[in-house]
Each structure stands twice: as structure tokens, then as C-alpha cells.
Design an enzyme around this catalytic site. Structure first.
Site, PDB file in Angstrom:
ATOM      1  N   ARG A 369      -5.463  53.528 -20.222  1.00  0.00           N
ATOM      2  CA  ARG A 369      -6.095  54.503 -19.279  1.00  0.00           C
ATOM      3  C   ARG A 369      -5.832  54.292 -18.007  1.00  0.00           C
ATOM      4  O   ARG A 369      -6.169  55.332 -17.368  1.00  0.00           O
ATOM      5  CB  ARG A 369      -7.626  54.495 -19.742  1.00  0.00           C
ATOM      6  CG  ARG A 369      -7.800  54.943 -21.168  1.00  0.00           C
ATOM      7  CD  ARG A 369      -9.440  55.186 -21.496  1.00  0.00           C
ATOM      8  NE  ARG A 369      -9.775  55.256 -22.687  1.00  0.00           N
ATOM      9  CZ  ARG A 369     -10.211  54.203 -23.436  1.00  0.00           C
ATOM     10  NH1 ARG A 369     -10.651  52.919 -22.918  1.00  0.00           N
ATOM     11  NH2 ARG A 369     -10.331  54.289 -24.666  1.00  0.00           N
ATOM     12  N   VAL A 370      -5.333  53.251 -17.599  1.00  0.00           N
ATOM     13  CA  VAL A 370      -5.099  53.048 -16.053  1.00  0.00           C
ATOM     14  C   VAL A 370      -3.787  52.603 -15.883  1.00  0.00           C
ATOM     15  O   VAL A 370      -3.140  53.150 -14.900  1.00  0.00           O
ATOM     16  CB  VAL A 370      -6.123  51.885 -15.503  1.00  0.00           C
ATOM     17  CG1 VAL A 370      -5.953  51.644 -14.159  1.00  0.00           C
ATOM     18  CG2 VAL A 370      -7.512  52.417 -15.678  1.00  0.00           C
TER      19      VAL A 370
END
Length: 502
Positions: A369-370
Site C-alpha cells: 500500500r506504500v
């Protein structure tokens, strides 16, 4: 001469007598409790009314314990050492301190337990600083965006599920399918990258931990690594505090502006140790007999991993927690807890493992997600659509097994997908540099390997890696520095690839 010596001796004795006459021993009250009972790593103590939560208490034989339950009539204590010689009725003393661990450069290359005691027979560890094992996570205003990639050296991860420095990426899967191997390969890939690595073993077999340590030693990775161990034979209290202690060691370097990678292997056993302690101390059981605060013990641990702003040190702490699933159930209690805490997960599939696809990373169930924001530009240019196309190939392959007649485009998709899958395979302890990964992915995308038989893909990959390193060093430097590949760079790379004999 004799007279002078006599005078000096008399003066010394006179001063000593005056000091003894003037000395008055200070009477200080000490709280001493009585050990009421002891059972499998926990103890019940009475008679310490002013003890505080998480305070250390000392038992006979210099055994330490943590005040865990502060009941009205008694104290529930987690023991941090071997309690075989302890008996009811013995004295227990307050220390007025909380659990701390030595931190500093002296720990590099060493193997310690959760209290900082050396386990490698290389002498004592001398440090000037000690940190509490439980520290507050950095506040939001101290944190900076995750902007720098943490290269794992694994093509399937760096290209499709990238990890950034300061991220928390969960490694999840059933037992014995390579979770630790991915984490250890990531540590090996940090050589000469100025990243300090901490391997924290929780509840593992001694033989398994020794194997990991030997891998690190053989690859000369211990020079920039610290190993913190609480094996399966240690008391559950020591297993419980060990990941917090390892994180404090990492935070010391992070606050000094260094980049740190920490591996928790694994948090399933950490949860088991905490459940055991809680049930022995009569804390109310909840779902699957875990206590109500089981989520909190992992959230307050992983929240300490971050990337700090420059004014607060500028360092980063990247966490790779490992969790074990039962029969591929990622929706179980502890796995779902950790998935909700972390910034993504790398899911390892037993089905892929049984087919010999190693590392058995399931691209469809894995996510970062990053890390995509930190990924080097060249990855996006050569592997931007690879994740989607590879997932589509897997679906088409399942459909094709029914013997259905396929059109030419579908056949081409299958052939390309099989080669992508073959390229994404990677032997253990053989990390690839960024330039090598980009060159191989570029070759597969441009169709250079479409006519290469599957059994020859590994040999072709070796030739590509050797070519890009030896003949295109300028492009390698551009890729590593995060620059985009120009059309001229791509043409030069394509020209060299086309000239290779596959």
C-alpha cells in the site's frame, strides 16, 4: 625518612578514624514481598503494595520478573528466567526500574537475548546507552513520507510488491514454505547499502535460528546485522518482551539518522506466548482464547516503525513481520489483526510451492500500500502492467486446462505468461541487483525470450545479467539512481539483448 613515613601513616589513620566517626548509615525502607506460588513462567507475589505496572522485581538467584497484574491482594509477575529453583515463601524485592536493553554500535555483529545478554560467547557488550523496551511510537508530526525503496533483491517483490524504507510489510503463509527465506534474502541484499538489519527470532527452534545465523555469517551479513533471540525453550515472558527489545535497538539507530530493517520471526509465536501468560494469570479469554488486548500488543509494536523527518533524525525503521497461517486461512484472528496493522502483505501460496515456483509469492493476494510510491522509475516503465498481465495469465491458464480450443492471442498470452513465471523464480540467497532485474523484465516485455524454450530461460537470464553489468554500466547507474530510461537507453538495451545468443 622513618619520621616522614610515620607522620604520613598517622595522618592517614587520623582521617580514617574521623571519617568512620562521622559516618552515619542512612536507613532506607525496602519493600520485600513473599513468593506465594509459581507456575510455568508466571508467579504470584504478596506484600508489594506500592509496586508499579511493568516494574521489574527480583527473585532469589537474580531472576527478574515484570509486574503484570496489579490485583488488590496479590501481584501477577511474568518471569524472565529459569524458575526451577524458586519456591513458595522466598523473598521478592522491588527494583524501582522497568525493563531496559543496552543499545549502540557495540551490538553490531552480536547475538543477544531479549535482555541484551550475549549468546555468542564473544564476551560482554559494553554500551553507554540503555533504552526501555517499551517506548512510545513517534507522533504523526515527527514522521515523513516513505520515499526511498528498500530493495529485497527478489524480482517478484521489487517489481510487483515493492517495499519502502519505513514501511511495515507482512510476510504471511503456511509453515515451511519460505517465509523466513524471503526475510533473510532481504537482509543479504542490504550489503553495502548502509542499512542496519535486525533479525528477531521468537519461539523458533534452536536449530532453525542457528541455520539463519550461519547463512548471515557465510554471506558476511553479520557485520551489519544484530540477532535477537528468544527460542522455543526460553520462558514465555522472555519470548513476549523480545520483539519490543529488538525494536528499541533499531530505534537507537533510526534516531541517529540510519536506515534499519527489522524482521520479526514470527509474531504467531509471540501471540501464543502472550496468550499463555495471560491465561496463567487468569486474564479473561476471548476469541480463540486470546485476551482482549491481543491486537494492542502488536499494534504498539509495529507503530514504532516509520520514517522520521530530518529534524527528528531522518532515519527509518522498516518492519517485516512474519505470521504463520493454518491451512491457508488468512482470515483467521491473528492474521487479520496484523493485516489491518501493516501496510501490505506478501502472501506465500502452498500450491505454488508444491509446483516448484519459488519463492511461492501469490501476486493476486499480495499487495503493497506504500512501496509503489517509492519504486524506482525504471520498474514502472518496464513492469508497470506486469502485475495485471501476470494475474490474467494465471486465470487463462486455469481455463486452458479444460482442453478448450484457444485462439492465437490467447496462446501467445499463455506462452508469455509461462516465461514470466519462469523469470520470477529465484534461487534462495541469490539476490539480483536493480539493473539486472530491470534488464530481465525488459527482455521479457519486449518478447526477446518468447522463442526461448522454458528449460533454457535460466541460462538466458544469466547471460542478460552478465551483459547489462559488463556492457551497459552507464544505464546501470541511471537505473540505480532512480532516473527514467530514455528512448536511447531502451534502444541500446534492446540492441544488446538482440545480439545475445539465447
Amino acid at each position: 625518612m622513618e619520621k616522614t613515613l610515620k607522620t604520613v601513616l598517622e595522618n592517614t589513620l587520623t582521617q580514617l578514624n574521623e571519617t568512620l566517626n562521622n559516618y552515619q548509615a542512612k536507613i532506607q525502607p525496602r519493600e520485600i514481598g513473599i513468593l506465594k506460588s509459581i507456575d510455568q513462567g508466571v508467579a504470584k507475589v504478596i506484600g508489594l503494595p506500592n509496586v508499579k505496572a511493568d516494574e521489574l522485581v527480583r527473585f532469589p538467584g537474580d531472576i527478574l520478573g515484570i509486574a503484570f497484574n496489579l490485583d488488590v491482594d496479590e501481584l501477577g509477575v511474568i518471569l524472565l528466567g529459569n524458575s526451577e529453583h524458586l519456591e513458595a515463601g522466598q523473598e521478592v524485592k522491588r527494583t524501582g526500574k522497568i525493563v531496559q536493553i543496552p543499545v549502540g554500535e557495540a551490538l553490531l555483529g552480536r547475538i543477544v537475548d531479549g535482555l541484551g545478554r550475549p549468546l555468542d560467547n564473544q564476551g560482554t557488550i559494553s554500551t553507554e546507552t540503555q533504552f526501555p523496551i517499551e517506548r512510545k511510537a513517534p507522533p504523526f508530526i515527527h514522521r515523513a513520507p516513505v520515499t526511498v525503496p528498500l530493495q529485497t533483491g527478489l524480482k517478484v517483490v521489487d517489481a510487483l510488491i515493492p517495499v519502502g524504507r519505513g514501511q511495515r510489510e507482512l510476510i504471511i503463509g503456511d509453515r515451511q514454505i519460505g517465509k523466513t527465506a524471503i526475510a533473510v534474502d532481504t537482509i543479504l541484499n542490504q550489503k553495502d547499502k548502509d542499512v542496519i538489519c535486525i533479525y528477531c527470532a521468537i519461539g523458533q527452534r534452536t536449530s532453525a535460528v542457528a541455520k539463519v545465523i550461519e547463512q548471515l555469517r557465510q554471506a558476511e551479513a553479520l557485520d551489519y546485522s544484530i540477532v535477537v533471540v528468544a527460542d522455543g525453550e526460553d520462558p514465555p515472558g522472555l519470548q513476549y518482551i523480545t520483539p519490543y527489545a529488538a525494536t528499541s535497538i533499531g530505534e537507537y539507530f533510526m534516531e541517529k539518522g540510519r536506515d534499519v530493517l527489522i524482521v520479526y520471526d514470527d509474531l504467531t509465536r509471540h501471540a501464543w506466548a502472550y496468550r499463555e501468560l495471560s491465561l496463567l494469570l487468569r486474564r479473561p479469554p476471548g476469541r480463540e482464547a486470546y485476551p482482549g488486548d491481543i491486537f494492542y500488543i502488536h499494534s504498539r509494536l509495529l507503530e514504532r516503525s516509520t520514517h522520521l523527518r530530518e529534524e527528528w533524525g531522518g532515519g527509518s525503521l522498516t518492519a517485516l513481520p512474519i505470521i504463520e497461517t493454518q491451512a491457508q486461512s488468512i482470515s483467521a484472528y491473528i492474521p487479520t489483526n496484523l493485516i489491518s496493522i501493516t501496510d501490505g502483505q506478501i502472501y506465500l501460496s502452498p500450491d505454488l510451492y508444491q509446483k516448484g515456483i519459488l519463492p511461492p509469492v501469490s501476486v493476486g493476494k499480495s499487495v503493497s500500500r506504500v512501496g509503489g510510491k517509492t519504486q524506482l522509475r525504471a520498474y514502472g516503465e518496464v513492469a508497470g502492467d506486469l502485475r495485471l498481465s501476470y494475474s490474467q495469465f494465471q486465470e487463462v491458464e486455469v481455463f486452458a486446462r479444460f482442453g478448450t480450443q484457444l485462439d492465437e492471442d490467447t496462446r501467445q498470452t499463455l506462452e508469455r505468461g509461462r516465461r514470466v513465471r519462469e523469470i520470477l523464480k529465484q534461487p534462495q540467497s541469490q539476490p539480483f541487483s536493480v539493473a539486472e532485474q530491470i534488464a530481465v523484465l525488459f527482455a521479457i516485455n519486449e518478447g526477446i525470450l518468447d522463442d526461448v524454450p522454458l528449460e533454457n530461460i535460466r541460462e538466458a537470464e544469466t547471460k542478460i545479467c552478465q551483459m547489462v553489468t559488463e556492457k551497459l554500466p552507464d544505464i546501470c547507474d541511471k537505473i540505480q539512481s532512480g532516473e527514467s530510461l530514455s528512448e536511447a537507453d531502451k534502444e541500446a538495451l534492446l540492441h544488446q539483448l538482440s545480439a545475445l545468443e539465447m
